[in-house]
Design a protein around this motif. Structure first.
Motif, PDB file in Angstrom:
ATOM      1  N   SER A   1       0.840  -1.299  -0.087  1.00 55.17           N
ATOM      2  CA  SER A   1       0.049  -0.102   0.162  1.00 55.17           C
ATOM      3  C   SER A   1       0.975   1.178   0.052  1.00 55.17           C
ATOM      4  O   SER A   1       1.952   1.260   0.520  1.00 55.17           O
ATOM      5  CB  SER A   1      -0.993  -0.075   1.308  1.00 55.17           C
TER       6      SER A   1
ATOM      7  N   SER B   1      -6.249  -1.776  -6.152  1.00 57.39           N
ATOM      8  CA  SER B   1      -7.436  -1.064  -5.358  1.00 57.39           C
ATOM      9  C   SER B   1      -7.014   0.573  -4.862  1.00 57.39           C
ATOM     10  O   SER B   1      -5.932   0.426  -4.273  1.00 57.39           O
ATOM     11  CB  SER B   1      -7.828  -1.907  -4.102  1.00 57.39           C
TER      12      SER B   1
ATOM     13  N   ALA C   1      -8.380   3.635  -2.288  1.00 58.11           N
ATOM     14  CA  ALA C   1      -9.438   4.085  -1.064  1.00 58.11           C
ATOM     15  C   ALA C   1      -8.823   5.565  -0.716  1.00 58.11           C
ATOM     16  O   ALA C   1      -7.674   5.843  -0.735  1.00 58.11           O
ATOM     17  CB  ALA C   1      -9.198   3.140  -0.043  1.00 58.11           C
TER      18      ALA C   1
ATOM     19  N   LEU D   1      -9.034  -2.103   3.075  1.00 60.56           N
ATOM     20  CA  LEU D   1      -9.354  -0.761   2.625  1.00 60.56           C
ATOM     21  C   LEU D   1     -10.619  -0.569   2.768  1.00 60.56           C
ATOM     22  O   LEU D   1     -11.671  -1.437   2.356  1.00 60.56           O
ATOM     23  CB  LEU D   1      -8.812  -0.764   1.310  1.00 60.56           C
TER      24      LEU D   1
ATOM     25  N   SER E   1     -13.219   1.199  -0.645  1.00 64.43           N
ATOM     26  CA  SER E   1     -12.012   0.998  -2.012  1.00 64.43           C
ATOM     27  C   SER E   1     -12.921   0.619  -3.211  1.00 64.43           C
ATOM     28  O   SER E   1     -14.232   0.198  -3.546  1.00 64.43           O
ATOM     29  CB  SER E   1     -11.175   0.112  -1.569  1.00 64.43           C
TER      30      SER E   1
END
Length: 415
Positions: free
Chosen positions: A153, A171, A173, A183, A186
């Motif tokens: 991330s 992904s 978010a 998350l 997201s």
């Protein structure tokens, strides 16, 4: 006299310890365990381009992405520590990284509880990545095995203009959720991630085969993020045989990539060193590119480009072979697969494909050849993909097609 013997024995003990320490240090080394070739996309559709809507939306600019970006991938070899590489090599402005984390992947983009580790860079959580540069994290104590899936991330200080091409599902978010195992709020988006690689520390350095190619190598048209392209299928074949224990496949496929021309990232000639020859332990390159050079030449949905002859393409192939051989790396070439029915097909371009394939098969300049064309063409209509192997766009294979490609590789060519 006894004192001399004692000192002598002590000195010998120190020397032995020094040798043991040196040997241990030599055994533990950092090797590439995942690769995602960095790319910026400067492909523009002509005004009259006719494409199915899902494909057209992939070529449409979207607003800059902000918040937390999370990417999932699997490592191809194991070790006791990992380092993550974040890239601004194709960027136009510096990237300001606020925070990043790594952990074992759970379901989807979730992180396994208790596996999260913050990433630091020279001891700091934040970092500025200059234009044209990668950023390598500090080592993280995170033991992994071959095939372990990780999630990384990242949160940037400024929104990122992340183009929708790239064939990797991520992904995104809102806000800084790098510390969240799951998350919140997201959504999944396709693109090319800024996470461009992972290294692991291991005592057993494998031999590396780099698959250098375009979207067919990258695994386009199979469920994004599933890792079911032909290089992954080939890796599964190796794993099920005795040959797979000390040999790994790194996927350097890049959707839209060409041998001679930039636009979908740097050309294969330009990125050869970064994405293949400079990788520790590389012994072979499987070179499978050329269809986009042929298809995008002349008039196509990408506008009017200079025409391409098969001699031009072969000159590019010869340069890749020459540069690899200087480094002691073998080049295995794949023949270009059928594409009749694809948007940028024409009889003239088919003639170029046939001429290029004739050279690949008969020149004896590659170290070996994989006949992907023969493995996937329709025997009754050889300019077309077999219907049961076609994803539907007459260019990219489906899952069965990728498996057929992997099955066409004689494993002994990787010796």
């Amino acid at each position: 006299m006894g004192g001399f013997k004692t000192k002598h024995a002590f000195a010998l003990s120190l020397f032995a310890l020094s040798l043991a320490s040196t040997a241990s240090a030599k055994q533990a080394q950092w090797v590439d365990a995942f690769q995602s070739s960095p790319a910026d996309y400067n492909l523009e559709l002509s005004a009259d381009a006719e494409m199915p809507e899902p494909a057209k939306s992939f070529l449409t600019e979207r607003p800059p992405v902000s918040g937390t970006l999370r990417v999932r991938f699997a490592v191809v070899t194991g070790g006791d520590q990992v380092r993550i590489r974040i890239s601004n090599e194709e960027g136009a402005t510096p990237l300001s990284l606020k925070a990043a984390t790594v952990g074992r992947a759970g379901e989807g983009f979730d992180m396994v509880k208790g596996s999260m580790h913050p990433l630091t860079f020279g001891g700091r959580r934040d970092a500025m990545i200059p234009v044209g540069a990668p950023l390598l994290s500090d080592p993280v104590d995170l033991p992994v095995s071959k095939g372990t899936a990780l999630v990384v991330s990242t949160t940037l200080a400024q929104p990122l203009q992340l183009k929708p091409l790239g064939a990797t599902m991520m992904s995104v978010a809102p806000g800084d959720q790098t510390g969240n195992e799951r998350l919140e709020n997201s959504q999944s988006i396709p693109g090319r991630p800024i996470v461009s690689g992972a290294l692991v520390r291991t005592n057993h350095s494998p031999r590396v085969v780099v698959a250098l190619g375009d979207s067919i190598t990258d695994g386009d048209r199979v469920t994004l993020g599933a890792g079911r392209g032909w290089p992954e299928e080939l890796a599964r074949r190796l794993d099920s045989s005795n040959s797979g224990t000390a040999l790994v496949i790194l996927n350097a496929g890049l959707g839209g990539n060409r041998v001679l021309t930039a636009g979908a990232g740097k050309s294969a000639l330009s990125r050869l060193d970064r994405d293949a020859l400079n990788i520790k332990g590389v012994t072979h390159i499987i070179l499978f590119e050329g269809i986009n050079d042929i298809g995008m030449s002349g008039k196509s949905m990408y506008g009017d480009n200079p025409p391409l002859s098969h001699e031009d393409l072969i000159s590019g192939y010869r340069q890749i072979i020459a540069r690899a051989h200087v480094k002691g790396v073998k080049v295995v070439m794949g023949t270009i697969m059928p594409f009749a029915g694809a948007e940028y097909y024409s009889p003239e371009k088919e003639a170029t494909r046939q001429a290029a394939n004739q050279w690949i098969r008969s020149s004896n300049e590659p170290d070996a050849v994989i006949d992907f064309d023969a493995a996937t063409r329709d025997p009754k209509k050889p300019s077309y993909l077999r219907q049961d192997l076609d994803s539907g766009d007459h260019l990219h294979p489906n899952a069965a097609g990728y498996k057929a490609m992997a099955d066409a590789v004689a494993l002994q060519v990787l010796n």
